[in-house]
Design a protein around this motif. Structure first.
Motif, short mmCIF file in Angstrom:
data_model
loop_
_atom_site.label_atom_id
_atom_site.label_comp_id
_atom_site.label_asym_id
_atom_site.label_seq_id
_atom_site.Cartn_x
_atom_site.Cartn_y
_atom_site.Cartn_z
N LYS A 219 0.82 -1.22 0.00
CA LYS A 219 0.00 0.00 0.00
C LYS A 219 0.86 1.26 0.00
O LYS A 219 0.37 2.34 -0.32
CB LYS A 219 -0.97 -0.01 1.18
CG LYS A 219 -2.09 -1.01 0.95
CD LYS A 219 -2.97 -1.17 2.17
CE LYS A 219 -4.10 -2.14 1.97
NZ LYS A 219 -3.81 -3.43 1.42
N PHE B 19 1.14 1.19 -3.99
CA PHE B 19 -0.15 1.13 -4.66
C PHE B 19 -1.26 1.21 -3.61
O PHE B 19 -1.69 0.19 -3.07
CB PHE B 19 -0.29 -0.16 -5.47
CG PHE B 19 0.76 -0.33 -6.53
CD1 PHE B 19 0.79 0.52 -7.62
CD2 PHE B 19 1.71 -1.32 -6.43
CE1 PHE B 19 1.76 0.37 -8.60
CE2 PHE B 19 2.69 -1.49 -7.40
CZ PHE B 19 2.71 -0.63 -8.49
N GLU B 20 -1.73 2.40 -3.35
CA GLU B 20 -2.64 2.66 -2.23
C GLU B 20 -3.88 1.77 -2.22
O GLU B 20 -4.29 1.28 -1.19
CB GLU B 20 -3.06 4.13 -2.27
CG GLU B 20 -3.85 4.55 -1.05
CD GLU B 20 -4.18 6.03 -1.07
OE1 GLU B 20 -5.30 6.37 -0.66
OE2 GLU B 20 -3.34 6.81 -1.51
N GLY B 21 -4.48 1.51 -3.36
CA GLY B 21 -5.74 0.77 -3.40
C GLY B 21 -5.59 -0.73 -3.54
O GLY B 21 -6.59 -1.43 -3.70
N THR B 22 -4.40 -1.26 -3.45
CA THR B 22 -4.19 -2.70 -3.65
C THR B 22 -4.87 -3.53 -2.56
O THR B 22 -5.04 -3.07 -1.43
CB THR B 22 -2.69 -3.03 -3.69
OG1 THR B 22 -2.54 -4.43 -4.01
CG2 THR B 22 -2.00 -2.76 -2.37
N VAL B 23 -5.26 -4.73 -2.93
CA VAL B 23 -5.83 -5.66 -1.94
C VAL B 23 -4.75 -6.59 -1.39
O VAL B 23 -5.03 -7.39 -0.50
CB VAL B 23 -7.00 -6.49 -2.53
CG1 VAL B 23 -8.15 -5.58 -2.92
CG2 VAL B 23 -6.53 -7.33 -3.70
N TYR C 98 -3.79 -1.41 11.23
CA TYR C 98 -4.86 -2.10 10.53
C TYR C 98 -5.92 -2.56 11.53
O TYR C 98 -5.70 -2.56 12.74
CB TYR C 98 -4.34 -3.30 9.73
CG TYR C 98 -3.47 -4.27 10.52
CD1 TYR C 98 -4.04 -5.32 11.20
CD2 TYR C 98 -2.09 -4.12 10.56
CE1 TYR C 98 -3.27 -6.19 11.91
CE2 TYR C 98 -1.31 -5.00 11.28
CZ TYR C 98 -1.89 -6.03 11.95
OH TYR C 98 -1.13 -6.91 12.66
#
Length: 157
Positions: A102, A105-109, A119
């Motif tokens: 993240k 790539f901020e929106g990664t799952v 979290y």
């Protein structure tokens, strides 16, 4: 004799400090990449393959496929194909992606494999209670380095 013992102790402390692993909360990111090894040494690519393809360890195969481990069944298609990963990304970028994707790539799952805070806390099995306060990262620092070493072998050549 006392001087020799003192010098030896100082050398041991220096060697220990030089090989100390970076804690999950102390990882330094630059544009999502992690430049320095978490252990101070290179990982083992053979162990990295085992971690990536093991359902009980990294479980990378659940989301990613690659020709290099086509012998492992049930590849997922959520993440990018890892063929050529060692050519597309630098070692520092791959380390950053494994540690905490993240950050790049901020929106990664994709989950962070070397993170312990920030979290939503998972439950403790099926008890309905929160898990213990100190959860370990999904992978150790050495395992992260092993995975990175293996990913570096997946080149376009």
């Amino acid at each position: 004799m006392k001087r020799i013992a003192t010098t030896f102790a100082a050398l041991c402390l220096t060697a220990t400090a030089a090989t100390a692993e970076v804690a999950p909360t102390d990882v330094a990111f630059e544009d999502g990449a992690v430049a320095l090894s978490l252990t101070g040494s290179a990982g083992n690519a053979d162990e990295g393959r085992k971690i990536m393809t093991s359902k009980s360890s990294g479980n990378c195969v659940s989301c990613h496929s690659a020709d290099a481990y086509a012998d492992v069944p049930f590849h997922g298609e959520v993440g990018p194909i890892l063929d050529g990963a060692g050519s597309r990304w630098t070692q520092a970028e791959l380390r950053g992606l494994v540690v905490n994707p993240k950050m790049m790539f901020e929106g990664t799952v994709m989950p962070a494999f070397y993170k312990v805070d920030g979290y939503t806390r998972p439950g403790d099995a099926y008890t309905g209670k929160a898990a213990p306060a100190d959860l370990p990262p999904l992978l150790t620092a050495a395992q992260v380095e092993d995975v990175v070493a293996y990913l570096m072998t997946l080149t376009d050549e």
